[in-house]
Structure formats: structure tokens, C-alpha cells
Design a protein around this motif. Structure first.
Motif, PDB file in Angstrom:
ATOM      1  N   ALA A  63       0.737  -1.156   0.026  1.00 26.00           N
ATOM      2  CA  ALA A  63      -0.171   0.174   0.214  1.00 26.00           C
ATOM      3  C   ALA A  63       0.778   1.196   0.030  1.00 26.00           C
ATOM      4  O   ALA A  63       1.977   1.291   0.760  1.00 26.00           O
ATOM      5  CB  ALA A  63      -1.057  -0.061   1.325  1.00 26.00           C
ATOM      6  N   GLY A  64       0.375   2.334  -0.801  1.00 30.61           N
ATOM      7  CA  GLY A  64       1.229   3.425  -0.948  1.00 30.61           C
ATOM      8  C   GLY A  64       2.396   3.635  -1.860  1.00 30.61           C
ATOM      9  O   GLY A  64       2.804   4.745  -2.038  1.00 30.61           O
ATOM     10  N   PRO A  69      -3.317   2.364  -3.670  1.00 27.64           N
ATOM     11  CA  PRO A  69      -4.158   3.083  -2.142  1.00 27.64           C
ATOM     12  C   PRO A  69      -3.956   1.685  -1.034  1.00 27.64           C
ATOM     13  O   PRO A  69      -4.076   2.194  -0.080  1.00 27.64           O
ATOM     14  CB  PRO A  69      -5.339   3.348  -2.584  1.00 27.64           C
ATOM     15  CG  PRO A  69      -5.705   2.644  -3.774  1.00 27.64           C
ATOM     16  CD  PRO A  69      -4.436   2.413  -4.423  1.00 27.64           C
ATOM     17  N   LYS A  70      -4.142   0.606  -1.533  1.00 23.29           N
ATOM     18  CA  LYS A  70      -4.120  -0.635  -0.679  1.00 23.29           C
ATOM     19  C   LYS A  70      -3.301  -1.613  -1.294  1.00 23.29           C
ATOM     20  O   LYS A  70      -2.945  -1.776  -2.669  1.00 23.29           O
ATOM     21  CB  LYS A  70      -5.612  -1.035  -0.550  1.00 23.29           C
ATOM     22  CG  LYS A  70      -6.607  -0.326   0.279  1.00 23.29           C
ATOM     23  CD  LYS A  70      -6.065  -0.055   1.775  1.00 23.29           C
ATOM     24  CE  LYS A  70      -6.998   0.788   2.408  1.00 23.29           C
ATOM     25  NZ  LYS A  70      -6.375   0.867   3.913  1.00 23.29           N
ATOM     26  N   ARG A  94       7.270   5.389  -2.210  1.00 24.21           N
ATOM     27  CA  ARG A  94       6.199   5.083  -1.448  1.00 24.21           C
ATOM     28  C   ARG A  94       5.562   6.193  -0.759  1.00 24.21           C
ATOM     29  O   ARG A  94       6.526   7.047  -0.367  1.00 24.21           O
ATOM     30  CB  ARG A  94       6.279   4.064  -0.567  1.00 24.21           C
ATOM     31  CG  ARG A  94       5.065   3.477  -0.137  1.00 24.21           C
ATOM     32  CD  ARG A  94       5.554   2.375   1.094  1.00 24.21           C
ATOM     33  NE  ARG A  94       6.213   1.184   0.104  1.00 24.21           N
ATOM     34  CZ  ARG A  94       6.557  -0.199   0.768  1.00 24.21           C
ATOM     35  NH1 ARG A  94       6.359  -0.419   2.119  1.00 24.21           N
ATOM     36  NH2 ARG A  94       7.254  -0.925   0.001  1.00 24.21           N
ATOM     37  N   VAL A 121       1.046   8.601   3.239  1.00 23.38           N
ATOM     38  CA  VAL A 121      -0.248   9.274   3.491  1.00 23.38           C
ATOM     39  C   VAL A 121      -1.139   8.056   2.840  1.00 23.38           C
ATOM     40  O   VAL A 121      -1.048   7.341   1.984  1.00 23.38           O
ATOM     41  CB  VAL A 121      -0.364  10.281   2.151  1.00 23.38           C
ATOM     42  CG1 VAL A 121      -2.027  10.790   2.521  1.00 23.38           C
ATOM     43  CG2 VAL A 121       0.517  11.660   2.698  1.00 23.38           C
ATOM     44  N   ASN A 122      -2.553   7.884   3.941  1.00 19.36           N
ATOM     45  CA  ASN A 122      -3.403   6.966   3.652  1.00 19.36           C
ATOM     46  C   ASN A 122      -4.377   7.396   2.366  1.00 19.36           C
ATOM     47  O   ASN A 122      -4.917   8.569   2.796  1.00 19.36           O
ATOM     48  CB  ASN A 122      -4.162   6.603   4.997  1.00 19.36           C
ATOM     49  CG  ASN A 122      -5.189   5.860   4.749  1.00 19.36           C
ATOM     50  OD1 ASN A 122      -5.341   4.847   3.711  1.00 19.36           O
ATOM     51  ND2 ASN A 122      -6.039   5.467   5.690  1.00 19.36           N
ATOM     52  N   ASP A 131     -10.264   6.141   2.460  1.00 25.29           N
ATOM     53  CA  ASP A 131     -10.793   6.158   3.917  1.00 25.29           C
ATOM     54  C   ASP A 131     -12.244   5.894   3.711  1.00 25.29           C
ATOM     55  O   ASP A 131     -13.000   6.676   3.036  1.00 25.29           O
ATOM     56  CB  ASP A 131     -10.598   7.454   4.620  1.00 25.29           C
ATOM     57  CG  ASP A 131     -11.161   7.566   5.988  1.00 25.29           C
ATOM     58  OD1 ASP A 131     -11.904   6.252   6.411  1.00 25.29           O
ATOM     59  OD2 ASP A 131     -11.101   8.596   6.695  1.00 25.29           O
ATOM     60  N   THR A 187     -11.891   8.735  -1.242  1.00 22.27           N
ATOM     61  CA  THR A 187     -10.426   9.123  -1.726  1.00 22.27           C
ATOM     62  C   THR A 187     -10.200  10.543  -1.777  1.00 22.27           C
ATOM     63  O   THR A 187     -10.803  11.329  -1.927  1.00 22.27           O
ATOM     64  CB  THR A 187      -9.774   8.326  -2.778  1.00 22.27           C
ATOM     65  OG1 THR A 187      -8.516   8.550  -3.157  1.00 22.27           O
ATOM     66  CG2 THR A 187     -10.948   8.653  -4.160  1.00 22.27           C
TER      67      THR A 187
END
Length: 244
Positions: A163-164, A177-178, A189, A192-193, A196, A203
Motif C-alpha cells: 500500500a502507498g 492505495p491498498k 512510496r 499518506v493513507n 478512507d 479518496t
């Protein structure tokens, strides 16, 4: 000229062009807005892409011929004269381009003939546009990358991309994102997430948004919650010994 073709009994593909461009992207964004405003009660799902829009409609409320006619009525006869509804969203994302997370640095350098420092400098020096969102929730297709760092997708996709992970492929760049399978070349990378499920828009990204990447240090990346790959036990033991 917009071309409409049936994908199945309830889904239509609207094609606006055969080449990607900011002008076509504006046209698609405005069309999505008009369709949603005028025909929202008939539309089950609408998915914009680089040069087309995929629309699933409610067959219990309208038949194919009527719906196609309504789609045409929503748009001006000259699509080039459509008013632009450009997004004003600007997103600045921190990225760590370190060797631990730049999984395909060697392959990218071999293909481009550039040093990795040059690749990073080129990649992080321009602003990208969100052309489409798809493949997975929050996965935004960004373009266009500088031709000097165009690289093909991997011949064998990874079973799992962390992820990232920031990646490039041909004229595109994107962030996973995942964790998921993926075949793009990994260049860095972000901590930041990007997704959500409690957020209204799910997003950070939206069609037409402008995105820039800011290179950050390893220390900053970790401070912001970024994760690094686990070291093999043998390497970790050596590091522990040398740090005593």
C-alpha cells in the motif's frame, strides 16, 4: 463526435476520442456532470475514463432507444464548445524514493538509461492530472509522465504491491492505495493513507485534480507513519551488532 456502443443489455460505452488529452478529459468531466444532473434518476452507475464514459442505466425505467436519445440531448451539438468544469483541487503528496521502497529502480534505470536520481528528479518536477479513477477503490490514473521516464509494465506482475507504492507505466503514474496485485514499475512510496471508507468521497482524488509529488527523507517518511520492508534476520543481526 461521441460514439455510443452497447456493452450489454443495461450498459453503454460512450467514446469521445481515441487519444488522451486535457481537452478530452475536460469534455468527459463536463459530460459526466451534465448526465448526472439531467439523467441521474435513470443512471445506476457512471464510470469516466481517459477517452470514454461507461454508463449503466435502469432498464425498468427507460428503454435503450429513449435513453440514447436523452444522452445526446444532454450535450451540445458541438462538443468542442462545452463549458469546462475543471477541478480546482490541488494535491501535494510526500513520497520517499529510497532504495528500500523503490522496488524497480534498477529495471527503470536500465530501460531509460538514466540514473535513479535523474528519474526521481524528472518524476517529482511536474504536475499531474487525475484522468480516471478505477481498477481498485482510490486508484487514480495520473498523466502524463515525461517521455524520458516512459517504461513498460512488468512482464510478470507482482502478486502483492505494498500500500502507498508509487508507480509508473508508459505515460502514466499512480499510487496503489491498498496492498494488491500489480504490474506497474515501483518508484517510491507515500506514507499518506489515500483511502478512507468513512470519508464521503472515499479518496483524496477526483477527476481533473492536479497532483504533485514532493520528495521526503527516510526520517520524515517514518515520522509520518511510513512503513519499510522487514529486513532479513541475518541483515538485522549484523545491524544490531554494528550498532552496539
Amino acid at each position: 463526435m461521441m460514439k455510443i456502443s452497447a456493452v450489454n443489455e443495461s450498459t453503454l460505452l460512450l467514446t469521445f476520442a481515441d487519444k488522451v488529452s486535457p481537452e478530452v478529459a475536460d469534455m468527459i468531466a463536463e459530460s459526466v456532470t451534465l448526465f448526472t444532473q439531467e439523467l441521474g434518476s435513470l443512471i445506476v452507475d457512471i464510470v469516466p475514463s481517459y477517452t470514454s464514459i461507461l454508463i449503466t442505466y435502469d432498464t425498468s425505467s427507460v428503454d435503450l432507444r429513449r435513453f440514447m436519445m436523452q444522452l445526446h440531448q444532454c450535450l451540445p451539438s458541438d462538443l468542442q464548445k462545452m463549458q469546462s468544469s475543471k477541478s480546482t483541487v490541488e494535491i501535494e503528496l510526500p513520497v520517499y524514493y529510497g532504495k528500500e521502497v523503490s522496488l524497480d529502480a534498477d529495471e527503470i534505470c536500465e530501460h531509460t538509461g538514466l540514473s535513479f536520481e535523474e528519474v526521481v528528479s524528472i518524476h517529482s518536477s511536474q504536475t499531474y492530472r487525475v484522468y480516471a479513477i478505477g481498477f481498485a477503490p482510490g486508484f487514480a490514473y495520473l498523466g502524463n509522465t515525461d517521455s524520458r521516464i516512459h517504461v513498460p509494465r512488468k512482464s510478470t506482475p507482482r502478486l502483492m504491491v505494498p500500500a502507498g507504492s508509487l508507480a509508473i507505466a508508459e505515460q502514466q503514474t499512480a499510487i496503489y492505495p491498498k496492498s494488491s496485485p500489480g504490474g506497474w514499475q515501483i518508484i517510491g512510496r507515500t506514507p499518506v493513507n489515500l483511502i478512507d471508507f468513512n470519508r464521503k468521497n472515499l479518496t483524496l482524488f477526483e477527476m481533473g485534480a492536479k497532483v504533485t509529488f514532493v520528495s521526503i527523507s527516510r526520517e520524515t517518511y517514518i515520522e509520518m507513519g511510513g512503513e519499510l520492508p522487514c529486513e532479513p534476520e541475518s541483515v538485522r543481526d549484523i545491524n544490531d551488532f554494528t550498532n552496539k
